[in-house]
Design a protein around this motif. Structure first.
Motif, short mmCIF file in Angstrom:
data_model
loop_
_atom_site.label_atom_id
_atom_site.label_comp_id
_atom_site.label_asym_id
_atom_site.label_seq_id
_atom_site.Cartn_x
_atom_site.Cartn_y
_atom_site.Cartn_z
N LEU A 6 14.74 -19.46 6.75
CA LEU A 6 13.70 -20.45 6.52
C LEU A 6 13.58 -21.41 7.67
CD1 LEU A 6 14.23 -21.68 2.74
CD2 LEU A 6 12.38 -20.25 3.75
N PHE A 9 11.96 -19.22 10.47
CA PHE A 9 10.45 -18.93 10.26
C PHE A 9 9.81 -20.08 10.52
CE2 PHE A 9 6.88 -19.06 7.09
CZ PHE A 9 6.28 -17.87 7.60
N ALA A 10 10.35 -21.28 10.08
CA ALA A 10 9.37 -22.61 10.38
C ALA A 10 9.39 -22.78 12.03
CB ALA A 10 10.31 -23.72 9.88
N THR A 12 9.56 -20.39 14.36
CA THR A 12 8.46 -19.69 14.92
C THR A 12 7.14 -19.89 14.58
OG1 THR A 12 10.09 -17.77 14.46
CG2 THR A 12 7.71 -17.23 14.66
N SER A 13 6.77 -20.52 13.09
CA SER A 13 5.53 -21.13 12.89
C SER A 13 5.06 -22.38 13.92
CB SER A 13 5.44 -21.83 11.45
OG SER A 13 5.60 -20.34 10.82
N SER A 31 -4.46 -22.46 14.22
CA SER A 31 -3.26 -23.28 13.95
C SER A 31 -3.23 -23.70 12.44
CB SER A 31 -3.16 -24.33 14.95
OG SER A 31 -4.05 -25.30 14.68
N ILE A 34 -2.14 -20.65 10.23
CA ILE A 34 -0.78 -20.45 10.67
C ILE A 34 -0.10 -21.71 9.44
CG2 ILE A 34 1.31 -20.59 12.02
CD1 ILE A 34 -0.70 -19.62 14.27
N ARG A 35 -0.36 -22.82 9.41
CA ARG A 35 0.13 -24.01 8.94
C ARG A 35 0.10 -23.46 7.56
NH1 ARG A 35 -2.67 -27.34 12.89
NH2 ARG A 35 -0.85 -28.41 13.83
N THR A 38 2.35 -20.70 6.26
CA THR A 38 3.70 -21.13 6.40
C THR A 38 4.10 -21.88 5.24
OG1 THR A 38 3.59 -21.33 8.67
CG2 THR A 38 5.63 -22.51 7.69
N LEU A 41 3.98 -19.80 2.07
CA LEU A 41 5.36 -18.96 2.16
C LEU A 41 6.29 -19.74 1.70
CD1 LEU A 41 4.71 -16.31 4.99
CD2 LEU A 41 4.72 -16.02 2.54
N PHE A 42 6.49 -21.06 1.84
CA PHE A 42 7.54 -21.83 1.47
C PHE A 42 7.66 -22.21 0.21
CE2 PHE A 42 8.82 -22.51 5.98
CZ PHE A 42 10.26 -23.25 6.13
#
Length: 130
Positions: A6, A9-10, A12-13, A31, A34-35, A38, A41-42
């Protein structure tokens, strides 16, 4: 080790957001996408983890013969608390902390309303002991 995935991944985001967001206003939309991806997915990960926790709680409650009504109230309270906190954090991240604080207040009121039957049951039990 899921927490390390996690965090990876965070990070990378965050790097992608920083890279994409630096250029111009048209790339700021990327952007934002992407936010949002993210966060979604979280949330999916969190919901999956909470599902496992709720199953364990239900198993424990059945072993101690807890009334299902009380268990449902407890699970609703936990759900409201997590969702309200998540909503607050989203608003805070978007720079709207005032709206987020109202989400927290609404969550607290909802928790109080949902927990009222338990509170009344405890008061009745105490009054019966006197």
């Amino acid at each position: 080790m899921e927490i390390l995935q996690l965090i990876g991944f965070a990070m990378t985001s965050v790097m992608l957001i920083m890279l994409v967001g630096k250029y111009n206003n048209s790339t700021k939309a990327f952007s934002l996408i992407i936010r949002l991806a993210t966060v979604v997915l979280f949330m999916l990960f969190i919901v999956q983890q909470l599902g496992d926790v709720f199953r364990v709680i239900q198993e424990l409650a059945s072993k101690v013969n807890m009334e299902s009504g009380y268990l449902n109230i407890i699970l609703k309270i936990i759900g409201i608390a997590y969702i309200a906190e998540f909503g607050y954090q989203l608003c805070k991240d978007a720079g709207e902390e005032a709206i987020g604080s109202k989400i927290q207040l609404a969550g607290k009121v909802m928790i109080f309303v949902i927990s009222a039957p338990v509170i009344f049951a405890v008061v009745e039990m105490v009054a019966g002991l006197l």
